[in-house]
Design a protein around this motif. Structure first.
Motif, PDB file in Angstrom:
ATOM      1  N   CYS A 271       0.879  -1.185   0.000  1.00  0.00           N
ATOM      2  CA  CYS A 271       0.000   0.000   0.000  1.00  0.00           C
ATOM      3  C   CYS A 271       0.905   1.220   0.000  1.00  0.00           C
ATOM      4  O   CYS A 271       0.931   2.001   0.956  1.00  0.00           O
ATOM      5  CB  CYS A 271      -0.896   0.030   1.239  1.00  0.00           C
ATOM      6  SG  CYS A 271      -1.975  -1.384   1.405  1.00  0.00           S
ATOM      7  N   LYS A 277       6.965   5.651   2.706  1.00  0.00           N
ATOM      8  CA  LYS A 277       7.672   4.591   3.436  1.00  0.00           C
ATOM      9  C   LYS A 277       8.559   3.788   2.491  1.00  0.00           C
ATOM     10  O   LYS A 277       9.635   3.338   2.867  1.00  0.00           O
ATOM     11  CB  LYS A 277       6.682   3.693   4.176  1.00  0.00           C
ATOM     12  CG  LYS A 277       5.944   4.474   5.261  1.00  0.00           C
ATOM     13  CD  LYS A 277       5.184   3.603   6.204  1.00  0.00           C
ATOM     14  CE  LYS A 277       4.466   4.436   7.243  1.00  0.00           C
ATOM     15  NZ  LYS A 277       3.432   5.348   6.695  1.00  0.00           N
ATOM     16  N   ASP A 292       0.192  -0.182  -5.277  1.00  0.00           N
ATOM     17  CA  ASP A 292      -0.934   0.522  -4.679  1.00  0.00           C
ATOM     18  C   ASP A 292      -2.118   0.291  -5.608  1.00  0.00           C
ATOM     19  O   ASP A 292      -1.967   0.080  -6.805  1.00  0.00           O
ATOM     20  CB  ASP A 292      -0.663   2.029  -4.532  1.00  0.00           C
ATOM     21  CG  ASP A 292      -1.609   2.687  -3.546  1.00  0.00           C
ATOM     22  OD1 ASP A 292      -1.221   2.870  -2.373  1.00  0.00           O
ATOM     23  OD2 ASP A 292      -2.757   3.027  -3.934  1.00  0.00           O
ATOM     24  N   HIS A 294      -4.261   2.527  -6.320  1.00  0.00           N
ATOM     25  CA  HIS A 294      -4.517   3.747  -7.090  1.00  0.00           C
ATOM     26  C   HIS A 294      -3.247   4.173  -7.827  1.00  0.00           C
ATOM     27  O   HIS A 294      -2.338   4.755  -7.232  1.00  0.00           O
ATOM     28  CB  HIS A 294      -5.031   4.856  -6.169  1.00  0.00           C
ATOM     29  CG  HIS A 294      -6.293   4.456  -5.473  1.00  0.00           C
ATOM     30  ND1 HIS A 294      -6.337   4.111  -4.138  1.00  0.00           N
ATOM     31  CD2 HIS A 294      -7.554   4.294  -5.946  1.00  0.00           C
ATOM     32  CE1 HIS A 294      -7.572   3.759  -3.838  1.00  0.00           C
ATOM     33  NE2 HIS A 294      -8.336   3.863  -4.910  1.00  0.00           N
ATOM     34  N   ARG A 297      -1.230   7.540  -7.577  1.00  0.00           N
ATOM     35  CA  ARG A 297      -0.402   7.804  -6.384  1.00  0.00           C
ATOM     36  C   ARG A 297       1.027   7.334  -6.574  1.00  0.00           C
ATOM     37  O   ARG A 297       1.946   7.857  -5.964  1.00  0.00           O
ATOM     38  CB  ARG A 297      -0.991   7.089  -5.166  1.00  0.00           C
ATOM     39  CG  ARG A 297      -2.361   7.588  -4.859  1.00  0.00           C
ATOM     40  CD  ARG A 297      -2.716   7.464  -3.414  1.00  0.00           C
ATOM     41  NE  ARG A 297      -4.039   8.059  -3.261  1.00  0.00           N
ATOM     42  CZ  ARG A 297      -4.901   7.752  -2.331  1.00  0.00           C
ATOM     43  NH1 ARG A 297      -4.567   6.871  -1.418  1.00  0.00           N
ATOM     44  NH2 ARG A 297      -6.071   8.330  -2.281  1.00  0.00           N
ATOM     45  N   ALA A 320      -4.117  -5.050  -2.771  1.00  0.00           N
ATOM     46  CA  ALA A 320      -3.506  -5.906  -1.739  1.00  0.00           C
ATOM     47  C   ALA A 320      -4.483  -6.967  -1.254  1.00  0.00           C
ATOM     48  O   ALA A 320      -4.088  -7.887  -0.540  1.00  0.00           O
ATOM     49  CB  ALA A 320      -3.038  -5.036  -0.575  1.00  0.00           C
ATOM     50  N   ASP A 335       0.810  -0.931   4.913  1.00  0.00           N
ATOM     51  CA  ASP A 335       0.565   0.379   5.537  1.00  0.00           C
ATOM     52  C   ASP A 335      -0.894   0.685   5.183  1.00  0.00           C
ATOM     53  O   ASP A 335      -1.188   1.409   4.239  1.00  0.00           O
ATOM     54  CB  ASP A 335       1.539   1.407   4.948  1.00  0.00           C
ATOM     55  CG  ASP A 335       1.474   2.746   5.651  1.00  0.00           C
ATOM     56  OD1 ASP A 335       0.899   2.812   6.753  1.00  0.00           O
ATOM     57  OD2 ASP A 335       1.977   3.731   5.086  1.00  0.00           O
TER      58      ASP A 335
HETATM   59  C1  LIG Z   1      -1.963   4.830   4.589  1.00  0.00           C
HETATM   60  S1  LIG Z   1      -1.949   5.056   2.891  1.00  0.00           S
HETATM   61  C2  LIG Z   1      -0.308   4.624   2.440  1.00  0.00           C
HETATM   62  C3  LIG Z   1       0.704   5.687   2.692  1.00  0.00           C
HETATM   63  C4  LIG Z   1       2.083   5.350   2.148  1.00  0.00           C
HETATM   64  N1  LIG Z   1       2.529   4.015   2.507  1.00  0.00           N
HETATM   65  C5  LIG Z   1       3.132   6.356   2.598  1.00  0.00           C
HETATM   66  O1  LIG Z   1       3.932   6.058   3.501  1.00  0.00           O
HETATM   67  O2  LIG Z   1       3.136   7.466   2.040  1.00  0.00           O
HETATM   68  C6  LIG Z   1      -2.869   3.682   2.329  1.00  0.00           C
HETATM   69  C7  LIG Z   1      -2.762   3.437   0.854  1.00  0.00           C
HETATM   70  O3  LIG Z   1      -3.524   2.253   0.582  1.00  0.00           O
HETATM   71  C8  LIG Z   1      -3.988   2.368  -0.746  1.00  0.00           C
HETATM   72  N2  LIG Z   1      -5.053   1.358  -0.931  1.00  0.00           N
HETATM   73  C9  LIG Z   1      -6.373   1.439  -0.659  1.00  0.00           C
HETATM   74  N3  LIG Z   1      -6.983   0.289  -0.965  1.00  0.00           N
HETATM   75  C10 LIG Z   1      -6.030  -0.547  -1.436  1.00  0.00           C
HETATM   76  C11 LIG Z   1      -6.019  -1.883  -1.906  1.00  0.00           C
HETATM   77  N4  LIG Z   1      -7.138  -2.622  -1.959  1.00  0.00           N
HETATM   78  N5  LIG Z   1      -4.845  -2.384  -2.304  1.00  0.00           N
HETATM   79  C12 LIG Z   1      -3.690  -1.685  -2.281  1.00  0.00           C
HETATM   80  N6  LIG Z   1      -3.647  -0.418  -1.843  1.00  0.00           N
HETATM   81  C13 LIG Z   1      -4.790   0.146  -1.417  1.00  0.00           C
HETATM   82  C14 LIG Z   1      -4.403   3.800  -0.870  1.00  0.00           C
HETATM   83  O4  LIG Z   1      -4.417   4.186  -2.221  1.00  0.00           O
HETATM   84  C15 LIG Z   1      -3.327   4.507  -0.059  1.00  0.00           C
HETATM   85  O5  LIG Z   1      -2.318   4.979  -0.895  1.00  0.00           O
END
Ligand SMILES: C[S@@+](CC[C@H](N)C(=O)[O-])C[C@H]1O[C@@H](n2cnc3c(N)ncnc32)[C@H](O)[C@@H]1O
Length: 441
Positions: A271, A277, A292, A294, A297, A320, A335
């Motif tokens: 994620c 990270k 990810d 999206h 991003r 994920a 994450d």
């Molecule tokens: C907490 S944020 C991650 C922040 C990032 N790791 C950082 O340190 O900048 C959660 C992320 O999960 C992604 N996300 C949401 N649903 C998801 C999925 N089903 N599979 C993978 N990523 C997903 C979102 O797009 C978002 O970027």
């Protein structure tokens, strides 16, 4: 209306939820409004401070203003916002004289709704300015003997459902610490690029900044508004050259508390979002690849890796919840998307935009991600689960549920979601292990 206030009110109108809209993300709305404007840097800074400050404190400001209004519900929303923003300036912007805030707000109310309400605006804001110390007294928020939840919600500007949740989950003392933290601006977090030869010298210079709050290599936190130039440091240049990155110090700290140096490679950041990270992990010298759900991003990741002088980081769009790794990862980092209740000081819009009913969907999503990640984990591999929330159902209980389904799962270590009075943000994390020995290439 002065341009910084006009922009701030426009952004707040887009961010705060209404019957017509669930509200937009604050930084995205601010970026769009500032890109459309020709504000000078000082006004851009003021607009940003007003938007974030108002969002942090608007629950409390609404309560204060209501004490001076005969019938608060009858005041049109646009007028209440103008009053709230002016009250924020009067009570929290030392550099703006109170008369200037009253002046622009009274003219803005006159323009928005006519002369009658402008007289009321003038009287109310003058009363707010007359005795700011009164609003620091707990008794001000307890005049009608409200419940503890209502009192805390008013005094700390936080929705009642979050106050109740925290009181139930962590008791009154920790709840007050979390509430106090979310009502203050988060510090500026920085990450020194440890892959650079000058990293240690730069870290020492940053750690010596007056007022530095936290300095554990390679992480620094300083109060917002710190004067880098006075210490001979050119922040924009350091960022552009890749010697330094902006990143919440608490977000960095949680990875080290979870034993990052010992994580088996390669690390799969499932994620990754914009890669905050991912890049930290790469700078720490670990092989890492990222995904990810999206794709936009991930778009900036190649540029960021180049800025930091890192080799390209493999990245792809994937969910994920449907993880299917061609080759096993030594460590899978989740994450996870979460309610964000641990980072309200940095993302204050979340407390007004999130609703308690959102949580069930998040728990399902986190559960599906944990399940898929565990299934993809090689024997001896690590599954690192991280959230930025203070909600047991998204944290410890998510791990308990996974453990209930997989009796062989080993909980290696845990970073509980406890208040951090210095960094003002709270993360949760757990390192899980599958039995066996890790033999990932
Ligand atoms: C907490 S944020 C991650 C922040 C990032 N790791 C950082 O340190 O900048 C959660 C992320 O999960 C992604 N996300 C949401 N649903 C998801 C999925 N089903 N599979 C993978 N990523 C997903 C979102 O797009 C978002 O970027």
């Amino acid at each position: 209306m002065p341009p910084a206030r006009r922009i701030a009110l426009t952004v707040l109108g887009r961010v705060l939820p209404s019957s017509k809209s669930p509200g937009q993300d604050v930084q995205a709305a601010l970026d769009v409004a500032l890109a459309d404007s020709t504000l000078d840097p000082r006004d851009r800074g003021l607009a940003t401070e007003l938007v974030y400050g108002y969002l942090r404190l608007c629950g409390r400001l609404d309560y204060i203003l209501a004490q001076f209004l005969k019938n608060p519900a009858a005041v049109p929303l646009a007028v209440r916002r103008i009053l709230g923003l002016a009250a924020y300036e009067i009570l929290h912007c030392a550099k703006v004289p109170a008369y200037a805030s009253v002046d622009w707000a009274v003219s803005a109310v006159r323009k928005a709704s006519g002369k009658g309400l402008s007289g009321m605006a003038n009287a109310v804001l003058r009363r707010v300015a007359a005795d700011p110390g009164a609003f620091e007294e707990p008794g001000f928020y307890r005049r009608d003997r409200p419940s503890e939840v209502v009192y805390l919600s008013r005094a700390f500007s936080c929705p009642e459902w979050i106050v109740s949740l925290w009181l139930g989950a962590c008791g009154p003392d920790e709840t007050r610490q979390h509430l106090a933290a979310q009502a203050e601006p988060a510090p500026l977090g920085l990450r020194v690029n440890r892959a650079r030869p000058e990293a240690k010298a730069l870290f020492d210079a940053l750690a010596a900044l007056p007022g530095a709050l936290y300095a554990v290599f390679p992480t620094i936190a300083v109060p917002t508004g710190t004067d880098f130039a006075a210490a001979g440091l050119n922040l924009p240049e350091l960022l552009a050259s890749g010697a330094l990155s902006r990143q919440s110090a608490a977000a960095q700290d949680v990875l080290y508390r979870l034993g990052l140096p010992e994580w088996p490679e390669p690390v799969f950041d499932a994620c990754a979002g914009r890669g905050g990270k991912t890049l930290l992990i790469a700078e720490a010298g670990k092989r890492v690849f990222a995904a990810d759900m999206h794709a936009p991003r991930l778009a900036g990741l190649p540029r960021e890796a180049a800025r930091l002088g890192l080799p390209p980081i493999p990245a792809f769009r994937a969910s994920a919840t449907k993880m299917a790794l061609a080759a096993p990862a030594g460590t899978i980092l989740l994450d996870a998307p979460c309610s964000g209740l641990g980072v309200l000081s940095r993302r204050p819009d979340a407390k007004w935009r999130r609703q308690p009913e959102d949580i069930a969907g998040l728990i399902r999503l986190q559960g599906a991600m944990l399940e898929a990640a565990y299934a993809n984990l090689a024997p001896g591999g690590r599954l690192v689960y991280v959230t930025c929330t203070i909600h047991p159902a998204e944290n410890e209980k998510a791990i308990d549920r996974l453990g209930g389904r997989h009796r062989d799962l080993i909980l290696d270590s845990e970073a509980p979601a406890v208040p951090d009075p210095v960094l003002g943000e709270t993360f949760y994390g757990a390192v899980l292990r599958k039995p066996g020995s890790c033999r990932v290439p």
